[in-house]
Each structure stands twice: as structure tokens, then as C-alpha cells.
Scaffold this motif. Sequence first.
Motif, PDB file in Angstrom:
ATOM      1  N   THR A  13      -5.443   9.117  -0.659  1.00  0.00           N
ATOM      2  CA  THR A  13      -5.621   8.197  -1.773  1.00  0.00           C
ATOM      3  C   THR A  13      -4.490   7.174  -1.685  1.00  0.00           C
ATOM      4  OG1 THR A  13      -6.601   9.904  -3.165  1.00  0.00           O
ATOM      5  CG2 THR A  13      -5.785   7.925  -4.261  1.00  0.00           C
ATOM      6  N   ILE A  14      -4.869   5.900  -1.606  1.00  0.00           N
ATOM      7  CA  ILE A  14      -3.907   4.824  -1.402  1.00  0.00           C
ATOM      8  C   ILE A  14      -3.953   3.867  -2.583  1.00  0.00           C
ATOM      9  CG2 ILE A  14      -3.299   2.849   0.064  1.00  0.00           C
ATOM     10  CD1 ILE A  14      -4.493   4.415   2.419  1.00  0.00           C
ATOM     11  N   TRP A  15      -2.783   3.512  -3.087  1.00  0.00           N
ATOM     12  CA  TRP A  15      -2.656   2.545  -4.168  1.00  0.00           C
ATOM     13  C   TRP A  15      -2.262   1.203  -3.566  1.00  0.00           C
ATOM     14  CZ3 TRP A  15      -3.721   1.665  -9.106  1.00  0.00           C
ATOM     15  CH2 TRP A  15      -2.995   0.708  -9.810  1.00  0.00           C
ATOM     16  N   TYR A  70      -1.750  11.996   8.917  1.00  0.00           N
ATOM     17  CA  TYR A  70      -0.694  11.458   9.769  1.00  0.00           C
ATOM     18  C   TYR A  70       0.590  11.266   8.990  1.00  0.00           C
ATOM     19  CZ  TYR A  70       1.463   8.287  13.198  1.00  0.00           C
ATOM     20  OH  TYR A  70       2.323   7.702  14.100  1.00  0.00           O
ATOM     21  N   ARG A  71       0.484  10.752   7.740  1.00  0.00           N
ATOM     22  CA  ARG A  71       1.652  10.574   6.890  1.00  0.00           C
ATOM     23  C   ARG A  71       1.368  11.157   5.513  1.00  0.00           C
ATOM     24  NH1 ARG A  71       5.134   5.502   7.218  1.00  0.00           N
ATOM     25  NH2 ARG A  71       6.564   7.129   6.501  1.00  0.00           N
ATOM     26  N   ARG A  72       2.440  11.365   4.746  1.00  0.00           N
ATOM     27  CA  ARG A  72       2.325  12.069   3.480  1.00  0.00           C
ATOM     28  C   ARG A  72       2.536  11.132   2.298  1.00  0.00           C
ATOM     29  NH1 ARG A  72      -0.390  16.408   4.358  1.00  0.00           N
ATOM     30  NH2 ARG A  72       0.187  16.962   2.235  1.00  0.00           N
ATOM     31  N   GLU A  73       2.475  11.706   1.095  1.00  0.00           N
ATOM     32  CA  GLU A  73       2.680  10.949  -0.128  1.00  0.00           C
ATOM     33  C   GLU A  73       4.015  10.209  -0.078  1.00  0.00           C
ATOM     34  OE1 GLU A  73       0.120  14.521  -1.384  1.00  0.00           O
ATOM     35  OE2 GLU A  73       1.716  14.076   0.055  1.00  0.00           O
ATOM     36  N   ALA A 112       0.842  -1.190   0.000  1.00  0.00           N
ATOM     37  CA  ALA A 112       0.000   0.000   0.000  1.00  0.00           C
ATOM     38  C   ALA A 112       0.880   1.244   0.000  1.00  0.00           C
ATOM     39  CB  ALA A 112      -0.912   0.006   1.227  1.00  0.00           C
ATOM     40  N   THR A 113       0.564   2.196  -0.892  1.00  0.00           N
ATOM     41  CA  THR A 113       1.330   3.440  -1.017  1.00  0.00           C
ATOM     42  C   THR A 113       0.380   4.625  -0.996  1.00  0.00           C
ATOM     43  OG1 THR A 113       2.961   2.323  -2.430  1.00  0.00           O
ATOM     44  CG2 THR A 113       2.977   4.726  -2.431  1.00  0.00           C
ATOM     45  N   ILE A 114       0.651   5.610  -0.154  1.00  0.00           N
ATOM     46  CA  ILE A 114      -0.117   6.853  -0.209  1.00  0.00           C
ATOM     47  C   ILE A 114       0.370   7.641  -1.426  1.00  0.00           C
ATOM     48  CG2 ILE A 114      -0.648   9.045   0.919  1.00  0.00           C
ATOM     49  CD1 ILE A 114      -0.302   7.721   3.593  1.00  0.00           C
ATOM     50  N   VAL A 115      -0.541   7.895  -2.372  1.00  0.00           N
ATOM     51  CA  VAL A 115      -0.157   8.603  -3.596  1.00  0.00           C
ATOM     52  C   VAL A 115      -0.703  10.022  -3.648  1.00  0.00           C
ATOM     53  CG1 VAL A 115       0.113   6.474  -4.920  1.00  0.00           C
ATOM     54  CG2 VAL A 115      -2.120   7.623  -4.870  1.00  0.00           C
ATOM     55  N   ASP A 116      -1.634  10.355  -2.744  1.00  0.00           N
ATOM     56  CA  ASP A 116      -2.157  11.724  -2.731  1.00  0.00           C
ATOM     57  C   ASP A 116      -2.744  12.017  -1.365  1.00  0.00           C
ATOM     58  OD1 ASP A 116      -2.725  14.231  -3.944  1.00  0.00           O
ATOM     59  OD2 ASP A 116      -4.823  13.651  -4.128  1.00  0.00           O
ATOM     60  N   VAL A 117      -2.513  13.227  -0.885  1.00  0.00           N
ATOM     61  CA  VAL A 117      -3.072  13.691   0.383  1.00  0.00           C
ATOM     62  C   VAL A 117      -3.679  15.059   0.149  1.00  0.00           C
ATOM     63  CG1 VAL A 117      -2.596  14.357   2.758  1.00  0.00           C
ATOM     64  CG2 VAL A 117      -1.381  12.414   1.764  1.00  0.00           C
ATOM     65  N   ASP A 118      -4.908  15.244   0.612  1.00  0.00           N
ATOM     66  CA  ASP A 118      -5.559  16.543   0.540  1.00  0.00           C
ATOM     67  C   ASP A 118      -5.893  16.954   1.963  1.00  0.00           C
ATOM     68  OD1 ASP A 118      -6.839  18.831  -0.156  1.00  0.00           O
ATOM     69  OD2 ASP A 118      -8.534  17.877  -1.168  1.00  0.00           O
TER      70      ASP A 118
END
Length: 370
Positions: free
Chosen positions: A98-100, A31-34, A21-27
Motif C-alpha cells: 500500500t503506497i501513499w 522488496y522494501r518495507r514500510e 511516494a511512501t510505502i505505508v503497509d506491506v502484507d
Amino acid sequence: MLEIAKALQQCWTNKERAALATIVDVDGAAYRREGARCLVLENGSVIGTLSGGCVEGDLLEHARQVIDTGIPREIRYDFRSEGDLFWGLGVGCNGALTIWLQPFDPVHRPEQAQRQLQAFEQRVSALNEYTSGLVLESKDPARVPAGSYLILNRGETEFGDPASAGVTCGLANNTVHGVSVKLFVETVKPRPRLMIFGAGADAVPLVEGAKRLHWHVTVADHRQDYLDRDHFAAADERVLMSRHQYSHMSVMNEAYVVVMTHNYELDRMLVQSLLPGSISYLGVLGSHNRIQRMLDEIQADCGELNEESLEKLHSPVGLDIGADSPEEIALSILSELVCRKNARSGQSLRLRKGLLHERQYSGGLLVVNL
């Protein structure tokens, strides 16, 4: 990232499936970033974290489906205003993630899994900065499959090298080998390298703390019996040097150095030989009077020191937290190292104005300055 690379290697060896799992976008705030990642194993164990527990429970169910089907998917969580109450968590992140999710399957898709493993091994062993791209969507999956990792500095995309445009992390719609794709772009930097001169007892918590931060750590000393202590088994390297080497020591460019030999002459020789180099940080244990005496002697021998050299010098080393014990002193030093690495002041976050993570947009590609 290092713990995920190790977990992927273990999955590959044991032929165990997982979902990455990878965070690809934060709006908004999160807690954690892209670029943050976690690995969900088939048995339900999770390596790494994406939030303070906000999404992991629900993400586990999606991960099981990705593992079973072998099909990647994009998942979005929105905790802003009523969205937070909707989830019943009350976490107050006030942001959307948004998580991939993509499968790691050494059983049914060994070639794909091997490429994923190689991409992560490259990240943790890199000596030079490079820009990578993860394909999230592709108009021609046969030619450029979703989940592919690219080294963008080599010019696979029409926008060339994103690093030259100041891009560090974000989403982009571009063309790869003639195929329209949606990419998650990252600038991958080498693991920070810490060189510690002095294998005394107070260096032990500093080594252990830096390793917990996944830094590459080297301990150097002229005393073999000190280096051989089990306390320093966690260090990536232990370097035995002769006393005369202190006066003409050089280390890897951009390294972070902490001098703590507890010997005035050895410390002075190290400061004199290291200050003119291109290291990122030079911390020296000791008082204001001690370092000033050193600098006066060095300037008498070598002439006036320039401002660029002195700017990297931190002595007394560490942040002012009232540290007393070796563990607190190590915490103080590590905090200053992280501040230097991230170009931050070290002030209390309650005094910071605006977002904790600065964001800007450039050329249609999201740029995140962490």
C-alpha cells in the motif's frame, strides 16, 4: 532518505513539482518495507526506489495525476499468487504493497511544500530519536489536513508516545487535536555515525562505502597532510588531533568507531579510552594476537574489563568473507557495521527461518521490526 531530502530541496529552489511516494503497509514478502520512499519528479525521473521495478512504471502514471491535481491518493499493489501473473511481471514478491502518494508543489502550495521539506530536513539532521506521524485520512481536513506531518512524542494523539510502547512503523486510527485520523507512524532514528581513526589509503573505500549507505562519517588523524587528501572530501567531518589526544578520546554516544591508524601504541590508547564509553561498536584493524596483547596491557593498567565493554569490541574487525584488498576489507567492515546496527547475525539468508522481516501487532497498531 538523504537523497530524497536533497531532491526536495532542489525542487523547492527550482520551483519544480513532484510526488512523494511512501510505502505505508506491506502484507507478505516485498522488496522494501514500510517507510521506504521515492520521489517522482515532474519530468518523470525517480529518486529512490520502492521495489525492484515491480511498481515504478505504473506508479509514474499515478504520480503525474497527483502532481496535476494536487490531491493525494492511496494505491495498492497485490503480487500474491495470480495477482503476480495479472500484472505480467513474474516478480515473485508474494506480497501486497500500500503506497501513499502526495504532491510536493512549491509553485501552487508553497506553505505545504515548505512544511514537507522541513520535515525531511529534520529527519536527516536529527540527533535524537523521535516518533512522527503522517496523516493519511482526516475527518476534518480543515483542521488536520491529509499529508500533515506530526511529532507524536509531543502528545498530539490520544495514544501519547508510540515509541514508549515499542512501536516502530505502522498504521493507526487515532485522534489528533480532537479530529479522527488515520496515521502512518514511524520511529525516526538519527543517521548512524561512523568515526574512523586513521586517514590511511585503506580508509578511503570505507569512507566512500559508508557515505553510499548515507551514514554520517568523520575521519580523524594527527597528520594534516593525510586528512587534506581529496580522497576524504566525501567525509562529513575531518578532525585534526594531536598525538596525546588519542589517550583521552571521547566520541558521541551510540557512535560506531573503527580504529585503523596502523600504529600499535595509538590503537592501544584509543581502545583504552573508548571501551568504557557508550559507543555502539568499536572495530579495530589487526590480528587476534595484536588485540589480545592490547587487552592484556590495558587490564594491567586499569584492571579487569567488564563484559559489557568487551561485547562492543570487534577485532579483527569485519565479517569473515575472505577480504584481501582495501575494497573487500571495507565491504567486510561495512557489513559488520550494518549487522550490528540491525541486530542481525550476518549469516547467509538461506539459513534464516521464517520471514526476512519480523512482524508483530501491538495495541491495534502494526509494528514492524526491520
